[in-house]
Design a protein around this motif. Structure first.
Motif, PDB file in Angstrom:
ATOM      1  N   LYS A 133      18.003  -6.988  -8.343  1.00  0.00           N
ATOM      2  CA  LYS A 133      17.490  -5.938  -9.210  1.00  0.00           C
ATOM      3  C   LYS A 133      17.372  -4.621  -8.453  1.00  0.00           C
ATOM      4  O   LYS A 133      17.210  -3.573  -9.038  1.00  0.00           O
ATOM      5  N   GLU A 134      17.425  -4.709  -7.138  1.00  0.00           N
ATOM      6  CA  GLU A 134      17.340  -3.548  -6.259  1.00  0.00           C
ATOM      7  C   GLU A 134      18.415  -3.686  -5.184  1.00  0.00           C
ATOM      8  O   GLU A 134      18.931  -4.768  -4.946  1.00  0.00           O
ATOM      9  N   PHE A 135      18.702  -2.581  -4.519  1.00  0.00           N
ATOM     10  CA  PHE A 135      19.573  -2.644  -3.355  1.00  0.00           C
ATOM     11  C   PHE A 135      18.813  -3.326  -2.231  1.00  0.00           C
ATOM     12  O   PHE A 135      17.586  -3.236  -2.160  1.00  0.00           O
ATOM     13  N   TRP A 141      15.414  -2.033  -0.650  1.00  0.00           N
ATOM     14  CA  TRP A 141      15.384  -0.590  -0.534  1.00  0.00           C
ATOM     15  C   TRP A 141      14.283  -0.064  -1.443  1.00  0.00           C
ATOM     16  O   TRP A 141      14.150  -0.493  -2.594  1.00  0.00           O
ATOM     17  N   GLN A 142      13.497   0.869  -0.930  1.00  0.00           N
ATOM     18  CA  GLN A 142      12.438   1.481  -1.729  1.00  0.00           C
ATOM     19  C   GLN A 142      12.842   2.914  -2.050  1.00  0.00           C
ATOM     20  O   GLN A 142      13.006   3.731  -1.151  1.00  0.00           O
ATOM     21  N   LYS A 143      12.936   3.177  -3.335  1.00  0.00           N
ATOM     22  CA  LYS A 143      13.444   4.466  -3.792  1.00  0.00           C
ATOM     23  C   LYS A 143      12.618   5.638  -3.300  1.00  0.00           C
ATOM     24  O   LYS A 143      13.142   6.630  -2.830  1.00  0.00           O
ATOM     25  N   ASN A 144      11.343   5.563  -3.396  1.00  0.00           N
ATOM     26  CA  ASN A 144      10.471   6.695  -3.039  1.00  0.00           C
ATOM     27  C   ASN A 144       9.693   6.392  -1.761  1.00  0.00           C
ATOM     28  O   ASN A 144       8.478   6.536  -1.731  1.00  0.00           O
ATOM     29  N   ILE A 145      10.381   6.006  -0.715  1.00  0.00           N
ATOM     30  CA  ILE A 145       9.723   5.611   0.525  1.00  0.00           C
ATOM     31  C   ILE A 145       8.905   6.745   1.130  1.00  0.00           C
ATOM     32  O   ILE A 145       7.878   6.514   1.746  1.00  0.00           O
ATOM     33  N   ASN A 146       9.331   8.008   0.916  1.00  0.00           N
ATOM     34  CA  ASN A 146       8.589   9.131   1.459  1.00  0.00           C
ATOM     35  C   ASN A 146       7.188   9.249   0.848  1.00  0.00           C
ATOM     36  O   ASN A 146       6.299   9.829   1.465  1.00  0.00           O
ATOM     37  N   ASP A 147       7.008   8.713  -0.337  1.00  0.00           N
ATOM     38  CA  ASP A 147       5.692   8.760  -0.974  1.00  0.00           C
ATOM     39  C   ASP A 147       4.684   7.871  -0.263  1.00  0.00           C
ATOM     40  O   ASP A 147       3.479   7.993  -0.486  1.00  0.00           O
TER      41      ASP A 147
END
Length: 192
Positions: free
Chosen positions: A113-115, A184-190
């Motif tokens: 469901k995610e990379f 992989w986390q899309k908004n890792i910078n958050d």
């Protein structure tokens, strides 16, 4: 069979050229030689993967070893095809085998469901590294095919399917080793 490599150094490459299997000489930076190098590097990484699997606690070591041994032999055949223009060794059977094996491995894996990141256990990480080198080898071989048009489609298909096989194998190896995939986390910078 005679002694194929009775003398390892020949000095014939000291001027920046190397010999192909048909006796012709090309520059060491020729696209064909670059492709040969990429296929050789891929084969070497698969050897490291096999060694890592052998020293692991995986239950299916012998199956993994058998499949990787087949693949290494196919890659050696591929090297022969690249080294000898218009020479065909690979058979479509190799692609059919990889596709069947991908399907069998996928039956036991959850849907993505995610990379996923190329990370995890050491054996999984080596499979990811091999996949990345396989993609490079495929690009190199396509460059030779576009220039010379004497690389058979089965060769390109083998590398394309092998990169898919290595991706699925990395997931299967991670699971078999008891690890979970690193998503992989899309908004890792958050999260900083």
């Amino acid at each position: 069979m005679g002694h194929r490599l009775s003398k390892i150094y020949t000095r014939t490459g000291d001027s920046g050229t190397t010999g192909l299997g048909d006796g012709s000489r090309v520059a060491k930076d020729d696209l064909r030689i670059a492709a040969l190098g990429d296929v050789d590097e891929l084969n070497a990484i698969l050897g490291v993967l096999r060694a890592q699997i052998e020293s692991s606690m995986l239950e299916n070591k012998s199956i993994w070893d058998k499949h990787l041994s087949l693949i290494q032999h196919w890659l050696f055949d591929l090297g022969g095809e690249v080294c000898i223009p218009n020479y065909n060794l690979l058979q479509p059977l190799s692609i059919e085998f990889l596709e069947r094996d991908i399907d069998q491995m996928n039956e036991h894996l959850p849907n993505l469901k995610e990379f996923i990141l190329p990370s995890g256990t050491l054996v999984c990480s080596y499979a990811h590294q091999a996949r990345a080198v396989c993609r490079r080898a495929e690009r190199s071989l396509i460059a030779v095919q576009q220039r010379d048009q004497n690389i058979q489609n089965t060769s390109i298909q083998l590398l394309n399917r092998l990169s898919d096989w290595l991706f699925v194998a990395s997931r299967a190896l991670q699971r078999e080793a008891g690890g979970s995939e690193v998503l992989w986390q899309k908004n890792i910078n958050d999260t900083i």
